[in-house]
Design a protein around this motif. Structure first.
Motif, PDB file in Angstrom:
ATOM      1  N   SER A   1       7.853  -4.060   4.212  1.00  0.00           N
ATOM      2  CA  SER A   1       7.970  -4.041   3.040  1.00  0.00           C
ATOM      3  C   SER A   1       6.782  -4.093   2.139  1.00  0.00           C
ATOM      4  N   CYS A   2       5.765  -4.141   3.057  1.00  0.00           N
ATOM      5  CA  CYS A   2       4.550  -3.936   2.115  1.00  0.00           C
ATOM      6  C   CYS A   2       3.753  -2.537   2.192  1.00  0.00           C
ATOM      7  N   LEU A   3       4.681  -1.587   2.744  1.00  0.00           N
ATOM      8  CA  LEU A   3       4.311  -0.102   2.960  1.00  0.00           C
ATOM      9  C   LEU A   3       5.279   0.707   2.128  1.00  0.00           C
ATOM     10  N   GLU A   4       4.613   1.624   1.388  1.00  0.00           N
ATOM     11  CA  GLU A   4       5.365   2.654   0.534  1.00  0.00           C
ATOM     12  C   GLU A   4       4.870   3.904   1.003  1.00  0.00           C
ATOM     13  N   LEU A   5       5.842   4.978   1.173  1.00  0.00           N
ATOM     14  CA  LEU A   5       5.490   6.211   1.498  1.00  0.00           C
ATOM     15  C   LEU A   5       5.816   7.158   0.363  1.00  0.00           C
TER      16      LEU A   5
ATOM     17  N   LEU B   1      13.682   5.183   7.351  1.00  0.00           N
ATOM     18  CA  LEU B   1      12.624   4.607   6.958  1.00  0.00           C
ATOM     19  C   LEU B   1      13.082   3.431   5.925  1.00  0.00           C
ATOM     20  N   LYS B   2      14.068   3.779   5.201  1.00  0.00           N
ATOM     21  CA  LYS B   2      14.543   2.830   4.018  1.00  0.00           C
ATOM     22  C   LYS B   2      15.191   1.761   4.737  1.00  0.00           C
ATOM     23  N   ARG B   3      15.868   1.762   5.875  1.00  0.00           N
ATOM     24  CA  ARG B   3      16.556   0.691   6.648  1.00  0.00           C
ATOM     25  C   ARG B   3      15.552  -0.319   7.264  1.00  0.00           C
ATOM     26  N   MET B   4      14.210   0.401   7.769  1.00  0.00           N
ATOM     27  CA  MET B   4      13.140  -0.476   8.258  1.00  0.00           C
ATOM     28  C   MET B   4      12.572  -1.497   7.205  1.00  0.00           C
ATOM     29  N   GLY B   5      12.770  -1.373   5.814  1.00  0.00           N
ATOM     30  CA  GLY B   5      12.338  -1.803   4.961  1.00  0.00           C
ATOM     31  C   GLY B   5      11.193  -1.273   3.950  1.00  0.00           C
ATOM     32  N   ILE B   6      10.701  -0.120   4.670  1.00  0.00           N
ATOM     33  CA  ILE B   6       9.745   0.717   3.767  1.00  0.00           C
ATOM     34  C   ILE B   6      10.348   1.121   2.111  1.00  0.00           C
ATOM     35  N   TRP B   7       9.380   1.095   1.255  1.00  0.00           N
ATOM     36  CA  TRP B   7       9.757   1.717   0.121  1.00  0.00           C
ATOM     37  C   TRP B   7       9.330   3.237   0.121  1.00  0.00           C
ATOM     38  N   LEU B   8      10.233   3.806  -0.673  1.00  0.00           N
ATOM     39  CA  LEU B   8       9.939   5.466  -0.748  1.00  0.00           C
ATOM     40  C   LEU B   8       9.802   5.914  -2.080  1.00  0.00           C
ATOM     41  N   ALA B   9       8.724   6.527  -2.391  1.00  0.00           N
ATOM     42  CA  ALA B   9       8.410   7.046  -3.653  1.00  0.00           C
ATOM     43  C   ALA B   9       8.270   8.588  -3.753  1.00  0.00           C
ATOM     44  N   LEU B  10       8.862   8.912  -4.702  1.00  0.00           N
ATOM     45  CA  LEU B  10       9.028  10.710  -5.264  1.00  0.00           C
ATOM     46  C   LEU B  10       7.838  10.573  -6.084  1.00  0.00           C
TER      47      LEU B  10
ATOM     48  N   VAL C   1       0.624  -1.054  -0.080  1.00  0.00           N
ATOM     49  CA  VAL C   1       0.056  -0.126  -0.141  1.00  0.00           C
ATOM     50  C   VAL C   1       0.969   1.268   0.057  1.00  0.00           C
ATOM     51  N   ALA C   2       0.495   2.115  -0.776  1.00  0.00           N
ATOM     52  CA  ALA C   2       1.086   3.404  -0.953  1.00  0.00           C
ATOM     53  C   ALA C   2       0.464   4.720  -0.048  1.00  0.00           C
ATOM     54  N   VAL C   3       0.996   5.286   0.796  1.00  0.00           N
ATOM     55  CA  VAL C   3       0.354   6.235   1.392  1.00  0.00           C
ATOM     56  C   VAL C   3       0.784   7.804   1.324  1.00  0.00           C
ATOM     57  N   ASN C   4       0.084   8.708   0.784  1.00  0.00           N
ATOM     58  CA  ASN C   4       0.609  10.112   0.681  1.00  0.00           C
ATOM     59  C   ASN C   4       1.258  10.585   2.005  1.00  0.00           C
ATOM     60  N   ILE C   5       2.366  11.239   2.190  1.00  0.00           N
ATOM     61  CA  ILE C   5       2.714  11.825   3.595  1.00  0.00           C
ATOM     62  C   ILE C   5       2.829  13.314   3.099  1.00  0.00           C
ATOM     63  N   SER C   6       2.122  14.025   3.843  1.00  0.00           N
ATOM     64  CA  SER C   6       2.425  15.377   3.611  1.00  0.00           C
ATOM     65  C   SER C   6       3.569  16.106   4.513  1.00  0.00           C
ATOM     66  N   SER C   7       4.101  17.146   3.761  1.00  0.00           N
ATOM     67  CA  SER C   7       5.584  17.426   4.420  1.00  0.00           C
ATOM     68  C   SER C   7       5.530  17.926   5.942  1.00  0.00           C
TER      69      SER C   7
ATOM     70  N   ILE D   1      20.566  12.889  -3.956  1.00  0.00           N
ATOM     71  CA  ILE D   1      20.899  12.761  -2.638  1.00  0.00           C
ATOM     72  C   ILE D   1      19.807  12.094  -1.787  1.00  0.00           C
ATOM     73  N   PHE D   2      18.865  11.662  -2.345  1.00  0.00           N
ATOM     74  CA  PHE D   2      17.866  10.971  -1.403  1.00  0.00           C
ATOM     75  C   PHE D   2      17.554   9.377  -1.947  1.00  0.00           C
ATOM     76  N   PRO D   3      17.377   8.471  -0.835  1.00  0.00           N
ATOM     77  CA  PRO D   3      17.297   7.122  -1.295  1.00  0.00           C
ATOM     78  C   PRO D   3      15.987   6.793  -1.763  1.00  0.00           C
ATOM     79  N   PHE D   4      15.447   7.406  -2.681  1.00  0.00           N
ATOM     80  CA  PHE D   4      13.971   6.877  -3.359  1.00  0.00           C
ATOM     81  C   PHE D   4      14.422   5.616  -3.916  1.00  0.00           C
ATOM     82  N   ASP D   5      13.045   4.808  -3.947  1.00  0.00           N
ATOM     83  CA  ASP D   5      13.098   3.441  -4.633  1.00  0.00           C
ATOM     84  C   ASP D   5      12.219   3.424  -5.917  1.00  0.00           C
TER      85      ASP D   5
END
Ligand code: C2E
Ligand code: MG
Ligand code: MG
Ligand code: MG
Length: 292
Positions: free
Chosen positions: A149-153, A174-183, A119-125, A198-202
């Protein structure tokens, strides 16, 4: 009506402007009530794999907030999210979205053997910059039992304007926890390229405004191709959002785009219909850690 514009500057509004300010204030008030009265719900929009052995299967779903006001009817997030951010109500709302969607997806995983559903969740700044944000996410994962690994931010470029170092630390945690990061909304903000570096987006999400131009607008079509190449070079998955036509899908999948999200496959759906869609469209059975 006077509006303070900055130090020593006051501007007098036209009647139209003051009317719309009144509307904003009313809506802000309604927003507070809505949180109290639980007028919100969630919709889920599937992201499908475009090619390879798992073509046509669901990889992930984006969760989108829905506000149904008893008198005003449906109010678009494009209208109320900025207000929720201004009033900081987004902190409470965003927490609810994260917790509710993680819980929902965990239930689907358990009840229907949809183990790898993401699931991909939108996160406000406004949420992201808070000191306890990472801890909040960790707590929700623990409470709901959803694997990281089933969560994407989904984070937009607006998040990282200042304080790049702090943002980077958080993203890495967040990435170390195994979460996916989307830009999210890639290409609509500023300094996109620096962010990729500079940022570790997947995952990179190509904004609808570019997808709209495929294939008739040559410039948009070329820009989208370039964005896909760029993402591939950084080992990122690419999601195209706002895909409405078969022609767009053809271009995108031939261009190497991994995932498609859009009305062509499905509008954002309420939970029961989401489950039906998931059961009809086989879920990709690869482990989430695999690249599509
Ligand atoms: P976004 O994150 O870029 O979400 C994608 C938007 O595109 C959604 O609009 C979705 O319904 C729409 N969309 C997807 N496919 C198509 C298509 O094929 N055609 C068209 N015309 N539209 C399509 P929505 O649900 O109105 O949300 C708008 C924005 O509001 C989102 O843009 C996101 O920035 C924000 N938002 C929504 N839910 C949340 C939330 O829970 N938290 C935060 N912070 N923001 C949210
Ligand atoms: Mg999004
Ligand atoms: Mg987007
Ligand atoms: Mg967008």
């Amino acid at each position: 009506t006077a509006k303070v514009q900055g130090p020593g500057q006051i501007r007098f509004c036209t009647p139209q402007a003051s009317q719309s300010m009144l509307e904003q204030i009313r809506l802000q008030h309604e927003l507070f009530l809505a949180v109290k009265q639980q007028q919100f719900s969630l919709a889920y929009q599937p992201q499908l794999i475009t090619c390879g052995a798992y073509q046509g299967q669901v990889m992930s779903m984006e969760v989108l907030l829905r506000w149904q006001h008893p008198e005003l009817g449906f109010i678009s997030p494009a209208r109320f999210i900025p207000l929720a951010e201004e009033t900081r109500l987004i902190i409470e709302l965003g927490h609810w979205v994260l917790k509710t969607s993680c819980h929902q997806v965990r239930q689907w995983q358990l009840e229907h053997q949809l183990d790898n559903l993401r699931v991909a969740v939108n996160i406000s700044s406004v949420q992201f910059v808070r000191e306890d944000f990472v801890q909040q996410v960790a707590d929700i994962l623990e409470e709901t039992g959803l694997p990281a690994s089933c969560l994407e931010l989904e984070i937009t470029e607006s998040v990282a304007m200042e304080q790049a170092e702090q943002v980077s630390l958080k993203l890495n945690e967040l990435k170390r926890m195994g979460i996916w990061l989307a830009l999210d909304d890639f290409g609509t903000g500023f300094s996109s390229l620096k962010y990729l570096k500079i940022f570790p987006f997947d995952i990179l999400k190509i904004d609808k405004s570019f997808v709209d131009g495929i294939p008739h607008d040559q410039q948009d079509t070329r820009l989208v191709e370039a964005m896909i190449h760029l993402a591939q070079g950084q080992n990122m998955q690419v999601v195209a959002e706002g895909v409405e036509t078969e022609e767009q899908i053809k271009h995108l999948s031939q261009g190497g785009c991994d995932l498609i999200q859009g009305y062509y496959f499905s509008r954002p759906l309420p939970p029961q219909q989401t489950l039906e869609f998931l059961l009809e469209h086989q879920l990709a059975c690869k482990t989430p850690a695999d690249n599509v």
